[in-house]
Design an enzyme around this catalytic site. Structure first.
Site, PDB file in Angstrom:
ATOM      1  N   THR A  47       5.543   2.064  -3.700  1.00  0.00           N
ATOM      2  CA  THR A  47       5.011   2.101  -3.689  1.00  0.00           C
ATOM      3  C   THR A  47       3.269   2.608  -3.582  1.00  0.00           C
ATOM      4  O   THR A  47       2.221   2.463  -3.854  1.00  0.00           O
ATOM      5  CB  THR A  47       4.217   1.079  -1.766  1.00  0.00           C
ATOM      6  OG1 THR A  47       5.540   0.473  -2.250  1.00  0.00           O
ATOM      7  CG2 THR A  47       3.387   0.418  -2.061  1.00  0.00           C
ATOM      8  N   CYS A  48       3.475   3.960  -2.433  1.00  0.00           N
ATOM      9  CA  CYS A  48       2.034   4.694  -3.119  1.00  0.00           C
ATOM     10  C   CYS A  48       2.107   5.512  -4.589  1.00  0.00           C
ATOM     11  O   CYS A  48       0.548   5.502  -4.732  1.00  0.00           O
ATOM     12  CB  CYS A  48       2.166   6.388  -2.259  1.00  0.00           C
ATOM     13  SG  CYS A  48       3.294   5.888  -0.253  1.00  0.00           S
ATOM     14  N   SER A  49       3.003   5.049  -5.251  1.00  0.00           N
ATOM     15  CA  SER A  49       2.665   5.900  -6.875  1.00  0.00           C
ATOM     16  C   SER A  49       2.183   4.927  -7.594  1.00  0.00           C
ATOM     17  O   SER A  49       1.870   4.699  -8.334  1.00  0.00           O
ATOM     18  CB  SER A  49       3.911   6.526  -6.878  1.00  0.00           C
ATOM     19  OG  SER A  49       4.002   7.817  -6.167  1.00  0.00           O
TER      20      SER A  49
END
Length: 159
Positions: A47-49
């Site tokens: 999700t962060c990337s």
């Protein structure tokens, strides 16, 4: 208890890489500036990337046109943050900050235990907006969610 609107950003040190590894304190980063700080549980994580950091890369100029600086922080080392920033095509000026020992996450009261995933103590997914070191808005995600800490939502709330 997590940081609240009206409170000052706690004084801790973080790491970043520019000409080399630098130590920078939150007073230097926040005082006299308008800043959006967003935290991710881990660099290179899905999700962060795929969503969180890309939203700020995409809208970086929208923040800058409002005189707002953008900082990304994660409980990772500065080398990981630098490498992740390169793979995500982070623009110059979007600072990639390393909170290696979770000092900032803990000082903000926004740490989480990700030991079950082999990740130890991490920062919750959040964003905050501060002016001259004083928090004006805080957006903390519920566990496993990505709804309120992305660039689009933060821009909308800032008006």
């Amino acid at each position: 208890m997590s940081i609240q609107v009206g409170e000052r950003i706690p004084e801790v040190t973080l790491k970043r890489i520019r000409e080399g590894v630098e130590t920078v304190d939150t007073t230097t980063l926040f005082d006299g500036r308008k800043v959006v700080l967003f935290a991710v549980p881990g660099a290179f994580t899905p999700t962060c990337s795929e969503k969180h950091l890309p939203s700020y890369v995409q809208h970086f100029d929208d923040f800058r046109s409002r005189g707002i600086e953008v900082f990304c922080v994660s409980v990772n080392d500065p080398f990981v943050m630098q490498a992740w920033g390169k793979t995500q095509h982070v623009p110059d000026g979007l600072q990639m900050l390393a909170d290696g020992n979770a000092d900032l996450a803990k000082a903000l009261g926004l740490e989480m235990d990700a030991s079950a995933y082999g990740m130890g103590v991490r920062a919750k997914r959040f964003a905050l907006y501060a002016e001259d070191g004083v928090v004006k808005h805080v957006f903390v995600e519920a566990p496993g969610e990505y709804k309120v800490s992305g660039a689009e939502h933060v821009l909308e709330q800032l008006g």
